[in-house]
Enzyme design. Structure first.
Site, PDB file in Angstrom:
ATOM      1  N   ASP A  95     -61.280 -65.284 -57.493  1.00 23.36           N
ATOM      2  CA  ASP A  95     -60.894 -65.251 -56.085  1.00 23.36           C
ATOM      3  C   ASP A  95     -59.787 -66.277 -55.892  1.00 23.36           C
ATOM      4  O   ASP A  95     -59.615 -67.183 -56.710  1.00 23.36           O
ATOM      5  CB  ASP A  95     -62.073 -65.485 -55.130  1.00 23.36           C
ATOM      6  CG  ASP A  95     -62.889 -66.743 -55.425  1.00 23.36           C
ATOM      7  OD1 ASP A  95     -62.332 -67.703 -55.981  1.00 23.36           O
ATOM      8  OD2 ASP A  95     -64.078 -66.758 -55.090  1.00 23.36           O
ATOM      9  N   ASN A 120     -69.474 -69.403 -69.910  1.00 23.50           N
ATOM     10  CA  ASN A 120     -68.723 -69.179 -68.677  1.00 23.50           C
ATOM     11  C   ASN A 120     -68.437 -70.514 -67.986  1.00 23.50           C
ATOM     12  O   ASN A 120     -69.325 -71.364 -67.881  1.00 23.50           O
ATOM     13  CB  ASN A 120     -69.556 -68.277 -67.749  1.00 23.50           C
ATOM     14  CG  ASN A 120     -68.779 -67.773 -66.550  1.00 23.50           C
ATOM     15  OD1 ASN A 120     -67.704 -67.210 -66.694  1.00 23.50           O
ATOM     16  ND2 ASN A 120     -69.324 -67.982 -65.360  1.00 23.50           N
ATOM     17  N   HIS A 139     -61.468 -69.135 -60.166  1.00 24.56           N
ATOM     18  CA  HIS A 139     -61.477 -69.565 -58.766  1.00 24.56           C
ATOM     19  C   HIS A 139     -60.216 -70.407 -58.524  1.00 24.56           C
ATOM     20  O   HIS A 139     -60.137 -71.563 -58.952  1.00 24.56           O
ATOM     21  CB  HIS A 139     -62.721 -70.405 -58.457  1.00 24.56           C
ATOM     22  CG  HIS A 139     -63.997 -69.651 -58.580  1.00 24.56           C
ATOM     23  ND1 HIS A 139     -64.313 -68.587 -57.762  1.00 24.56           N
ATOM     24  CD2 HIS A 139     -65.061 -69.810 -59.419  1.00 24.56           C
ATOM     25  CE1 HIS A 139     -65.509 -68.121 -58.087  1.00 24.56           C
ATOM     26  NE2 HIS A 139     -65.981 -68.837 -59.101  1.00 24.56           N
ATOM     27  N   GLU A 195     -64.998 -64.396 -62.339  1.00 25.74           N
ATOM     28  CA  GLU A 195     -65.340 -64.721 -60.945  1.00 25.74           C
ATOM     29  C   GLU A 195     -64.080 -64.913 -60.102  1.00 25.74           C
ATOM     30  O   GLU A 195     -64.007 -65.832 -59.274  1.00 25.74           O
ATOM     31  CB  GLU A 195     -66.204 -65.985 -60.883  1.00 25.74           C
ATOM     32  CG  GLU A 195     -67.470 -65.926 -61.719  1.00 25.74           C
ATOM     33  CD  GLU A 195     -68.345 -67.172 -61.574  1.00 25.74           C
ATOM     34  OE1 GLU A 195     -68.180 -67.920 -60.583  1.00 25.74           O
ATOM     35  OE2 GLU A 195     -69.194 -67.394 -62.454  1.00 25.74           O
ATOM     36  N   GLU A 254     -71.026 -73.487 -67.031  1.00 30.48           N
ATOM     37  CA  GLU A 254     -70.515 -74.745 -66.483  1.00 30.48           C
ATOM     38  C   GLU A 254     -71.161 -75.977 -67.121  1.00 30.48           C
ATOM     39  O   GLU A 254     -71.650 -76.876 -66.439  1.00 30.48           O
ATOM     40  CB  GLU A 254     -70.695 -74.760 -64.961  1.00 30.48           C
ATOM     41  CG  GLU A 254     -69.957 -73.614 -64.283  1.00 30.48           C
ATOM     42  CD  GLU A 254     -70.219 -73.515 -62.789  1.00 30.48           C
ATOM     43  OE1 GLU A 254     -70.962 -74.376 -62.235  1.00 30.48           O
ATOM     44  OE2 GLU A 254     -69.703 -72.583 -62.147  1.00 30.48           O
TER      45      GLU A 254
END
Length: 361
Positions: free
Chosen positions: A274, A207, A243, A272, A166
């Site tokens: 979701d 990432n 996400h 990651e 990030e």
């Protein structure tokens, strides 16, 4: 196309030994098709893909149902928190690898690979670091030592590392962090070099979130990755966190975005995933959620060197979402009673369909 370091060897070891087929589950709500009742890890292995989950270590220790599914459904695991700097080195020079070692041992016993998360981030740093009065040279040495010591400790036991996490804002500029302010933008290349020196065989990833589709942030990551490759910096892949929130609409064009990173000679991964929603959940929201998961998986399956698909936790019982986004949740594949949702069945069906069709193109 030139493959990233070690990628060909890792890819050849990607598949798992498959167990016999068991009876199919009842017809899915999506198209009325029977969904094979096989764990995701088996279905993904048919398509030369590893499917993983982030792991909450307290849940792993205390919840038998959680432990059983974490071991049986997934072929990779990622530590939610226990490899982050504040957990590993809460006091300067005092390391606590024990919780992370327990996850690595769990993975070994269950035939799983480990994604290491995370070496360099602006968040979850120990207070001694953020409040310390360090010169730039001292901070550079602290970062060098942290990466070196951590990667060496897990050498040969971690498959992929999220080396830098990030580092960009939404507009594509570099995030204002302790690392950028004190060390300048070169800290990113240095982190990859130091990680490679500590374990030449681990795959090294950048990432980030909101990079699954094209836009300023994704473009900036693409430019960074291309520049690092051209400079000979040992970056192997790019992770797209995944996400999503159904209230914002589901993104399009993800497969094309993944493909441009593939053309750079990089591995890609969904790291990651979701898909959250405004609460309470209902049938329509769960159907939209399932489509969000399907789109993420489809982008990975359509990308030749997308090597893993990881969900950020698999049950709503331990989800990070409600604590971070008030009024939102129900983001995972299983509900709070460990019942699989339409999203889980959709992933099963998508993986089984790809395998029947002959796998990736």
């Amino acid at each position: 196309m030139n493959l990233p370091r070690s990628l060909a060897a890792v890819a050849s070891a990607c598949c798992l030994t498959l167990l016999p087929l068991v009876a199919a589950s009842p017809a899915s709500a999506f198209g009325g098709t029977a969904v094979p009742d096989r764990p995701l890890r088996q279905l993904a292995a048919d398509d030369h893909l590893r499917v993983g989950t982030a792991v909450d270590m307290s849940a792993l220790a205390d919840d038998a149902a959680y432990r059983r599914l974490a071991g049986s459904e997934f072929s990779t695991v990622t530590p939610e928190n226990v490899m982050k700097w504040e957990a590993i080195e809460p006091r300067q020079g005092e390391y606590d690898y024990a919780p992370a070692d327990r996850l690595v041992d769990f993975a070994r016993k269950h035939g799983q690979k480990v994604r290491g998360h995370v070496l360099v981030w602006h968040n979850q740093l120990p207070s001694w670091l953020t409040s310390g009065d360090f010169s730039a040279d001292q901070l550079r040495e602290i970062l060098h030592r942290h990466i070196t010591d951590t990667v060496r400790h897990f050498k040969g036991r971690v498959w992929q590392w999220d080396v830098v996490n990030e580092a960009f804002n939404e507009d594509g500029t570099l995030r204002d962090s302790i690392w950028l302010r004190e060390l300048g933008p070169g800290y990113i290349a240095d982190a990859f070099r130091w990680a490679h020196e500590a374990d030449p065989h681990a795959l090294l990833f950048y990432n980030d979130y909101n990079t699954e589709w094209t836009g300023p942030k994704s473009d900036a990551v693409y430019e960074l990755a291309g520049r690092l490759r051209a400079q000979g910096v040992p970056i192997d892949g790019v992770g797209f966190q995944g996400h999503l929130g159904i209230q914002y609409g589901l993104p399009s064009g993800m497969a094309a975005n993944f493909a441009r990173f593939d053309k750079l000679g990089l591995a890609t991964a969904v790291t990651e995933a979701d898909v959250r929603m405004p609460l309470p959940a209902d049938a329509d929201k769960l159907a939209t959620q399932a489509e969000g998961y399907r789109l993420l998986l489809d982008a990975c399956l359509r990308t030749r060197h997308c090597i893993s698909f990881t969900v950020w936790g698999f049950t709503d019982t331990y989800s990070w979402v409600p604590g971070t986004f008030p009024g939102e949740g129900a983001a995972n594949l299983y509900d709070e009673d460990y019942r699989p949702k339409p999203a889980y069945r959709t992933l099963q069906s998508a993986l089984a369909g790809r395998a029947r069709a002959g796998g990736a193109e």
